[in-house]
Design a protein around this motif. Structure first.
Motif, PDB file in Angstrom:
ATOM      1  N   ASP A 183       0.835  -1.197   0.000  1.00  0.00           N
ATOM      2  CA  ASP A 183       0.000   0.000   0.000  1.00  0.00           C
ATOM      3  C   ASP A 183       0.876   1.256   0.000  1.00  0.00           C
ATOM      4  O   ASP A 183       2.015   1.220   0.472  1.00  0.00           O
ATOM      5  CB  ASP A 183      -0.873   0.017   1.252  1.00  0.00           C
ATOM      6  CG  ASP A 183      -1.918  -1.080   1.250  1.00  0.00           C
ATOM      7  OD1 ASP A 183      -2.268  -1.557   0.159  1.00  0.00           O
ATOM      8  OD2 ASP A 183      -2.371  -1.454   2.343  1.00  0.00           O
ATOM      9  N   PRO A 184       0.334   2.375  -0.510  1.00  0.00           N
ATOM     10  CA  PRO A 184      -0.999   2.538  -1.095  1.00  0.00           C
ATOM     11  C   PRO A 184      -1.096   2.166  -2.569  1.00  0.00           C
ATOM     12  O   PRO A 184      -2.167   2.103  -3.127  1.00  0.00           O
ATOM     13  CB  PRO A 184      -1.281   4.028  -0.895  1.00  0.00           C
ATOM     14  CG  PRO A 184       0.076   4.663  -0.906  1.00  0.00           C
ATOM     15  CD  PRO A 184       1.010   3.674  -0.278  1.00  0.00           C
ATOM     16  N   ALA A 185       0.060   1.886  -3.220  1.00  0.00           N
ATOM     17  CA  ALA A 185       0.035   1.616  -4.658  1.00  0.00           C
ATOM     18  C   ALA A 185      -0.727   0.341  -5.002  1.00  0.00           C
ATOM     19  O   ALA A 185      -1.276   0.225  -6.102  1.00  0.00           O
ATOM     20  CB  ALA A 185       1.461   1.529  -5.200  1.00  0.00           C
ATOM     21  N   SER A 186      -0.751  -0.632  -4.095  1.00  0.00           N
ATOM     22  CA  SER A 186      -1.403  -1.906  -4.411  1.00  0.00           C
ATOM     23  C   SER A 186      -2.858  -1.712  -4.811  1.00  0.00           C
ATOM     24  O   SER A 186      -3.394  -2.475  -5.632  1.00  0.00           O
ATOM     25  CB  SER A 186      -1.314  -2.861  -3.214  1.00  0.00           C
ATOM     26  OG  SER A 186      -2.097  -2.393  -2.134  1.00  0.00           O
ATOM     27  N   HIS A 374      -4.569  -2.303   5.172  1.00  0.00           N
ATOM     28  CA  HIS A 374      -5.265  -3.005   4.085  1.00  0.00           C
ATOM     29  C   HIS A 374      -4.461  -4.215   3.641  1.00  0.00           C
ATOM     30  O   HIS A 374      -4.980  -5.329   3.559  1.00  0.00           O
ATOM     31  CB  HIS A 374      -5.479  -2.036   2.920  1.00  0.00           C
ATOM     32  CG  HIS A 374      -5.828  -2.705   1.628  1.00  0.00           C
ATOM     33  ND1 HIS A 374      -4.997  -2.637   0.523  1.00  0.00           N
ATOM     34  CD2 HIS A 374      -6.887  -3.451   1.262  1.00  0.00           C
ATOM     35  CE1 HIS A 374      -5.539  -3.320  -0.469  1.00  0.00           C
ATOM     36  NE2 HIS A 374      -6.683  -3.818  -0.051  1.00  0.00           N
ATOM     37  N   HIS A 375      -3.190  -4.023   3.334  1.00  0.00           N
ATOM     38  CA  HIS A 375      -2.242  -5.104   3.141  1.00  0.00           C
ATOM     39  C   HIS A 375      -1.243  -5.020   4.285  1.00  0.00           C
ATOM     40  O   HIS A 375      -0.292  -4.229   4.246  1.00  0.00           O
ATOM     41  CB  HIS A 375      -1.524  -4.986   1.795  1.00  0.00           C
ATOM     42  CG  HIS A 375      -2.302  -5.528   0.648  1.00  0.00           C
ATOM     43  ND1 HIS A 375      -1.805  -5.581  -0.639  1.00  0.00           N
ATOM     44  CD2 HIS A 375      -3.544  -6.063   0.580  1.00  0.00           C
ATOM     45  CE1 HIS A 375      -2.710  -6.113  -1.444  1.00  0.00           C
ATOM     46  NE2 HIS A 375      -3.777  -6.404  -0.722  1.00  0.00           N
ATOM     47  N   THR A 376      -1.473  -5.808   5.328  1.00  0.00           N
ATOM     48  CA  THR A 376      -0.605  -5.797   6.499  1.00  0.00           C
ATOM     49  C   THR A 376       0.813  -6.186   6.103  1.00  0.00           C
ATOM     50  O   THR A 376       1.029  -7.100   5.306  1.00  0.00           O
ATOM     51  CB  THR A 376      -1.149  -6.758   7.564  1.00  0.00           C
ATOM     52  OG1 THR A 376      -2.354  -6.192   8.105  1.00  0.00           O
ATOM     53  CG2 THR A 376      -0.157  -6.986   8.689  1.00  0.00           C
ATOM     54  N   LEU A 377       1.806  -5.477   6.674  1.00  0.00           N
ATOM     55  CA  LEU A 377       3.217  -5.752   6.417  1.00  0.00           C
ATOM     56  C   LEU A 377       3.841  -6.382   7.651  1.00  0.00           C
ATOM     57  O   LEU A 377       3.581  -5.954   8.777  1.00  0.00           O
ATOM     58  CB  LEU A 377       3.965  -4.462   6.081  1.00  0.00           C
ATOM     59  CG  LEU A 377       3.494  -3.680   4.860  1.00  0.00           C
ATOM     60  CD1 LEU A 377       4.330  -2.415   4.704  1.00  0.00           C
ATOM     61  CD2 LEU A 377       3.584  -4.529   3.603  1.00  0.00           C
ATOM     62  N   GLY A 383      15.515  -7.073   7.114  1.00  0.00           N
ATOM     63  CA  GLY A 383      14.987  -6.488   5.894  1.00  0.00           C
ATOM     64  C   GLY A 383      13.957  -7.325   5.168  1.00  0.00           C
ATOM     65  O   GLY A 383      13.364  -6.876   4.191  1.00  0.00           O
ATOM     66  N   ARG A 384      13.731  -8.568   5.601  1.00  0.00           N
ATOM     67  CA  ARG A 384      12.703  -9.383   4.959  1.00  0.00           C
ATOM     68  C   ARG A 384      11.322  -8.807   5.258  1.00  0.00           C
ATOM     69  O   ARG A 384      11.053  -8.342   6.377  1.00  0.00           O
ATOM     70  CB  ARG A 384      12.756 -10.835   5.444  1.00  0.00           C
ATOM     71  CG  ARG A 384      14.007 -11.583   5.063  1.00  0.00           C
ATOM     72  CD  ARG A 384      13.955 -13.015   5.542  1.00  0.00           C
ATOM     73  NE  ARG A 384      12.924 -13.777   4.828  1.00  0.00           N
ATOM     74  CZ  ARG A 384      12.564 -15.023   5.157  1.00  0.00           C
ATOM     75  NH1 ARG A 384      13.112 -15.609   6.216  1.00  0.00           N
ATOM     76  NH2 ARG A 384      11.651 -15.658   4.452  1.00  0.00           N
ATOM     77  N   VAL A 385      10.443  -8.873   4.264  1.00  0.00           N
ATOM     78  CA  VAL A 385       9.095  -8.338   4.423  1.00  0.00           C
ATOM     79  C   VAL A 385       8.104  -9.315   3.807  1.00  0.00           C
ATOM     80  O   VAL A 385       8.313  -9.815   2.696  1.00  0.00           O
ATOM     81  CB  VAL A 385       8.934  -6.965   3.752  1.00  0.00           C
ATOM     82  CG1 VAL A 385       7.490  -6.480   3.852  1.00  0.00           C
ATOM     83  CG2 VAL A 385       9.872  -5.943   4.376  1.00  0.00           C
ATOM     84  N   ARG A 386       7.045  -9.576   4.524  1.00  0.00           N
ATOM     85  CA  ARG A 386       5.923 -10.342   3.999  1.00  0.00           C
ATOM     86  C   ARG A 386       4.666  -9.473   4.039  1.00  0.00           C
ATOM     87  O   ARG A 386       4.475  -8.689   4.971  1.00  0.00           O
ATOM     88  CB  ARG A 386       5.701 -11.632   4.787  1.00  0.00           C
ATOM     89  CG  ARG A 386       6.770 -12.687   4.519  1.00  0.00           C
ATOM     90  CD  ARG A 386       6.515 -13.946   5.297  1.00  0.00           C
ATOM     91  NE  ARG A 386       7.555 -14.946   5.028  1.00  0.00           N
ATOM     92  CZ  ARG A 386       7.778 -15.991   5.798  1.00  0.00           C
ATOM     93  NH1 ARG A 386       7.039 -16.204   6.889  1.00  0.00           N
ATOM     94  NH2 ARG A 386       8.734 -16.851   5.487  1.00  0.00           N
ATOM     95  N   VAL A 387       3.839  -9.639   3.023  1.00  0.00           N
ATOM     96  CA  VAL A 387       2.603  -8.876   2.896  1.00  0.00           C
ATOM     97  C   VAL A 387       1.431  -9.829   3.027  1.00  0.00           C
ATOM     98  O   VAL A 387       1.432 -10.919   2.446  1.00  0.00           O
ATOM     99  CB  VAL A 387       2.529  -8.170   1.527  1.00  0.00           C
ATOM    100  CG1 VAL A 387       1.265  -7.337   1.415  1.00  0.00           C
ATOM    101  CG2 VAL A 387       3.759  -7.311   1.302  1.00  0.00           C
ATOM    102  N   THR A 388       0.420  -9.423   3.773  1.00  0.00           N
ATOM    103  CA  THR A 388      -0.791 -10.219   3.896  1.00  0.00           C
ATOM    104  C   THR A 388      -1.810  -9.747   2.873  1.00  0.00           C
ATOM    105  O   THR A 388      -2.187  -8.570   2.854  1.00  0.00           O
ATOM    106  CB  THR A 388      -1.398 -10.082   5.309  1.00  0.00           C
ATOM    107  OG1 THR A 388      -0.425 -10.493   6.271  1.00  0.00           O
ATOM    108  CG2 THR A 388      -2.643 -10.943   5.448  1.00  0.00           C
ATOM    109  N   LEU A 428      -4.041 -16.097   8.532  1.00  0.00           N
ATOM    110  CA  LEU A 428      -5.209 -16.795   9.078  1.00  0.00           C
ATOM    111  C   LEU A 428      -6.283 -15.815   9.528  1.00  0.00           C
ATOM    112  O   LEU A 428      -7.483 -16.044   9.321  1.00  0.00           O
ATOM    113  CB  LEU A 428      -4.784 -17.672  10.264  1.00  0.00           C
ATOM    114  CG  LEU A 428      -3.917 -18.889   9.959  1.00  0.00           C
ATOM    115  CD1 LEU A 428      -3.442 -19.517  11.273  1.00  0.00           C
ATOM    116  CD2 LEU A 428      -4.677 -19.917   9.127  1.00  0.00           C
ATOM    117  N   HIS A 429      -5.861 -14.738  10.151  1.00  0.00           N
ATOM    118  CA  HIS A 429      -6.780 -13.712  10.637  1.00  0.00           C
ATOM    119  C   HIS A 429      -7.580 -13.132   9.469  1.00  0.00           C
ATOM    120  O   HIS A 429      -8.811 -13.010   9.533  1.00  0.00           O
ATOM    121  CB  HIS A 429      -5.952 -12.631  11.324  1.00  0.00           C
ATOM    122  CG  HIS A 429      -6.723 -11.559  12.005  1.00  0.00           C
ATOM    123  ND1 HIS A 429      -6.758 -10.257  11.541  1.00  0.00           N
ATOM    124  CD2 HIS A 429      -7.472 -11.564  13.142  1.00  0.00           C
ATOM    125  CE1 HIS A 429      -7.480  -9.514  12.360  1.00  0.00           C
ATOM    126  NE2 HIS A 429      -7.936 -10.281  13.339  1.00  0.00           N
ATOM    127  N   GLY A 430      -6.899 -12.802   8.367  1.00  0.00           N
ATOM    128  CA  GLY A 430      -7.584 -12.276   7.195  1.00  0.00           C
ATOM    129  C   GLY A 430      -8.499 -13.301   6.558  1.00  0.00           C
ATOM    130  O   GLY A 430      -9.624 -12.972   6.137  1.00  0.00           O
TER     131      GLY A 430
END
Length: 468
Positions: A183-186, A374-377, A383-388, A428-430
């Motif tokens: 977000d916000p581009a997504s 909206h897309h949890t990070l 530096g690793r990042v996962r998006v929900t 899982l929450h989403g």
């Protein structure tokens, strides 16, 4: 795993691929995939009206070559050239196939059925020039297919600064880009369609768990399991003012992923917790703590007591105000406003640059940071990042974060590493929210109720026809 790469990573992979195939092969693969996606969107090519918005660079070239393929299939294809330097080979191919091009917006002959956004390539900066803005405004309401990324967004950051394309469909090549997920581009990408053009890519900059990934990470009890070996999670939450926060955090923790849940808090709240969850017990040894939801003035003491045990801690809500140093092995779960307060910046800055601020926070506190949105990070200090990408807008409801904190704490206690616990818990929450909402509104309590069902469906093998 859905992987998103940076512009530099993509360019290096393209250079390596181009050295091994005839010149123009990658562009032809991209154009073929783009044309097919446009045909699928329109329900056919013959008689359809297609307008290409063409800038300089390869994305404009992809649009022109795809337009040539569409024209050859009977579509009426026009190209509005928004740069003095467009791909000459693509323009020649479009003309040869019966397409038409102009640099004058007023010369376009008809309202198209679809716009193809080839305005700016992946190396472009955020924002659009006035001529592109005018073209988009002229055909507002016409479906837009973006080539690779919506023009005008920050490709590597997910940021937006000024006017940009809002696509109904984005056709991307070789790999997803960071802007598709962050977000916000997504929100500007619409539906995503990935075309394989034969790139050999390195480790991704940003990832998003998929069902198979969650299935592989979820803890399962062994044949010799007992309640203590499955993990024990403790919850320090709630107050006389906010007893419901404790109930919701316990509900998230008590979804069945650990062998035992302990609650420590005010006596009146503890009575309510045990009335709702009779299997929950009191103080004792735990493998992880959840601290902060509804803690009010007691949150500082709750955090200090939990940290004294030397186990991982999920720090949420009121407890976030009392983070004063590194917390290795722990998980912070702020929303944008809470993270802004922690970093002493405006909330609008975090919302405009969530990826940057999540990474800064993870480094500052040497722990995993789960930035809700909206897309949890989920970012770790390395530096690793996962998006929900699971969830629905209805999930923006009071108490949902309390449930999430409890769920992440349970996964930590069950043995998952902090990055995995936070990203699996968020997924899982989403997914539980999506199921609980069923297209309509929901409450946090209903999300908690649906977590065990989502876990069961996720653990089911793909051939069962359930969630996987």
């Amino acid at each position: 795993m859905l992987r998103a790469h940076t512009v530099e990573q993509v360019r290096r992979a393209e250079e390596a691929a181009m050295a091994a195939v005839p010149e123009g092969t990658l562009m032809q693969r991209a154009a073929a995939g783009l044309a097919t996606a446009v045909i699928d969107l329109l329900g056919g090519a013959y008689g359809s009206r297609v307008l290409l918005l063409v800038g300089a660079g390869d994305n404009g070239g992809d649009a022109l070559w795809a337009g040539a393929r569409l024209a050859a299939r009977g579509a009426r294809v026009e190209a509005l050239l928004l740069s003095e330097q467009v791909r000459a080979d693509g323009l020649t191919a479009l003309h040869a196939a019966g397409g038409w091009a102009t640099r004058d917006l007023d010369e376009l002959s008809t309202t198209p059925d679809v716009l193809v956004d080839g305005i700016v390539g992946i190396g472009g900066r955020p924002g659009l020039r006035p001529d592109a803005v005018a073209a988009l405004a002229r055909f507002e309401g016409v479906p837009v297919v973006a080539v690779d990324v919506p023009s005008g967004v920050g490709v590597d950051t997910g940021e937006v600064d000024g006017p940009h394309v809002r696509a109904d469909l984005t056709v991307t090549f070789g790999t997803h880009k960071v802007a598709h997920l962050v977000d916000p581009a997504s929100a500007a990408s619409g539906a995503l369609h990935l075309v394989d053009i034969g790139l050999d890519l390195p480790e991704a900059a940003v990832e998003a768990l998929q069902t198979d990934d969650v299935r592989a990470l979820l803890p399962r009890p062994g044949w010799d399991a007992q309640k203590y070996t499955r993990g024990v999670v403790g919850v320090r939450a709630g107050s006389a003012t906010y007893p419901g926060a404790a109930l919701l955090a316990v509900a998230g923790a008590n979804a069945g992923l650990v062998g035992m849940v302990r609650y420590v808090g005010p006596a009146a709240v503890a009575d309510r917790v045990r009335a709702a969850h009779p299997e929950v017990v009191g103080a004792g040894r735990v493998q992880a703590w959840v601290v902060g939801p509804g803690g009010g003035d007691d949150a500082a003491a709750m955090l200090a007591d939990a940290r004294a045990d030397g186990v991982p801690v999920v720090v949420d809500a009121d407890a976030l105000r009392h983070v004063d140093g590194p917390l290795p092995g722990c998980v912070l779960t702020p929303h944008a406003g809470e993270l802004a307060a922690m970093l002493d910046v405006a909330r609008e800055e975090v919302e405009a640059q969530p990826l940057e601020h999540a990474r800064v926070a993870a480094r500052r506190w040497d722990c995993v940071v789960l930035l809700k949105g909206h897309h949890t990070l989920v970012a770790d200090p390395g530096g690793r990042v996962r998006v929900t990408t699971t969830g629905v807008p209805w999930l923006a409801t009071a108490g949902a974060g309390d449930v999430l904190a409890g769920l992440v704490g349970a996964l930590l206690a069950a043995g998952l590493e902090p990055l995995d616990a936070a990203s699996v818990g968020s997924w899982l929450h989403g997914a539980a929210a999506t199921e609980a909402a069923d297209g309509g509104p929901l409450t946090a309590s209903r999300v908690a109720v649906h977590i065990p069902r989502v876990v069961r469906e996720t653990l089911s093998p793909p051939e069962s026809g359930l969630l996987g």
